[in-house]
Design a protein around this motif. Sequence first.
Motif, short mmCIF file in Angstrom:
data_model
loop_
_atom_site.label_atom_id
_atom_site.label_comp_id
_atom_site.label_asym_id
_atom_site.label_seq_id
_atom_site.Cartn_x
_atom_site.Cartn_y
_atom_site.Cartn_z
N SER A 90 0.51 13.11 104.16
CA SER A 90 1.60 13.85 105.22
C SER A 90 1.75 13.15 106.48
N LYS A 91 1.21 11.76 106.59
CA LYS A 91 1.47 11.17 107.92
C LYS A 91 2.61 10.04 107.44
N ASN B 170 -2.79 8.81 104.86
CA ASN B 170 -2.53 10.37 104.39
C ASN B 170 -1.04 10.79 103.74
#
Length: 533
Positions: free
Chosen positions: A403-404, A401
């Motif tokens: 955001s990770k 992802n």
Amino acid sequence: MLKEVFIKNFILIDELRLEFNDGFNVFLGETGAGKSIIFKGIDIALGAKTSKDVLKNPEKNALIELTFVNNDEEIVISREISKTGTKPRLNGAMVTLDIINQMREKLVDIHSQHQTYTYLQSKYHIELLDSYIENADADFKTALENYKKDYQEYKDVSKKLNIIETGEKEAREKIEFLKFQTEEIEQAEIKEGEEEELNSELDILSNLENLKELTYGAYYNLNNDDSSIINALSKIKYNIEKASEFDNSLNETRDAFIDALENLKDVSNTLRNYSESLEANPQRLDEINERLELIQKLKRKYGNIFETYEKLKNELEELEHGFTSYEDLKIQKEKLYNSASALAETLSKKRKQYAEKLSALIEEELKGLNLEYAKFDVRVDETETFGTKGKNRVEFFISTNVSKELAPLNKTASGGEISRVMLAIKSVFSHLDNISVIIFDEIDTGISGKTSVCVANAINKLAKTAQVFAITHQPIIASKANDFYFVSKEQNEETIVNVRKLSEDEKPNILAQMALGDVSDNSLTFAKELLGS
């Protein structure tokens, strides 16, 4: 290519013979129908652990036989299983499991849940990276082999040095003691036969007066006055000489007598000289006794002095050579350390170089598997100490992802993501390993919808260059297969697994049932659309 599988008396299978074609072969059926049994049988035939528990009928042997075609050559691998053990065969001849495992590495890659677990463990990531590099860089393989050789020799030399260092104090004490013993014998300067000579001389000095009296008395009787033996014999000599003047036949007797008389005169002179030479020598007598006492002392201590000396000398030389070897080993250890360090540095540079390439390839495959935001990083770190593969630690990092942050593979990916990561890795390595057969057991775990389409397309692409087998419950994935094999379980008096290859007409019905649970106009339409796509 795997051409044929024959299985007999194995778990829930009485007897089964399946023939396969190139491309994608899929195994379908209800959960618990026994689909994994076929793959388990193939795995066991290729060297996996097994036991008598796989025997359907414990009183009969099980047999699994695989027929491969490789470069137009037919290869038959089989394994017979009994209550007491197994018999692996290659083309009908009994062989070891090591040989079967070597053939497995060339022919088949079975991806099971166990292998997924293995791939998640960071300790195996260096093997995957090295496998990738070896296919691309022959120099890396040579460097790795040389490093392993130097590393093993370095360990062996270090072990020898540790043993020597551990016993160094004891060994040095032993050397000092041996030196004392050998020097004690050397300082005595004893010669072979010396003891016998000294004993003989001792007898003479101890019996000096008797010797003098006996030898001089003998001389006196032989040749000392008018009544001596030699004087009497001289008169006899005169008579024989006169007689020989009258009779020549006595000449020989005359000559013999004269020789005897002359010899007797020599004996007489010798006895006289010997007797006159005898003189008392108390100092020499003491010297002899001291010398004999030293010899006896050494004999009591060492036994046979000369044999013991040789043994002590050899033992001393061996120990001293050990300390010479110790210095040589230290030099050898340093050379091996330097060589291994240089090779480890070479390996490290190559790993870092190719880690970037492998990361990019796997990342590209992941994007094609509906992980468009995935980032994949093969990280190569330096370690302080040597290992069997150099001074590196390799670990796979992933982020699925945006955001990770990137994190270790075994701590990040979900079940469905893991399946796709494994498929991505397999897709990359299948082009390098030249493996002709790839088997996926439950590749569709945790995926559905669009992801299933991506996985199906990836497997379909993989099947262009290798023969692929898979178990799936996803109709989208199954629809990409060239051949369908339907597995069912028959339960009457006993449970039996049956497998049959579906015809083209049967495929839509099976896919329809997989998709919606029954066969209806809607499900059939959906199934035909899948097959048409």
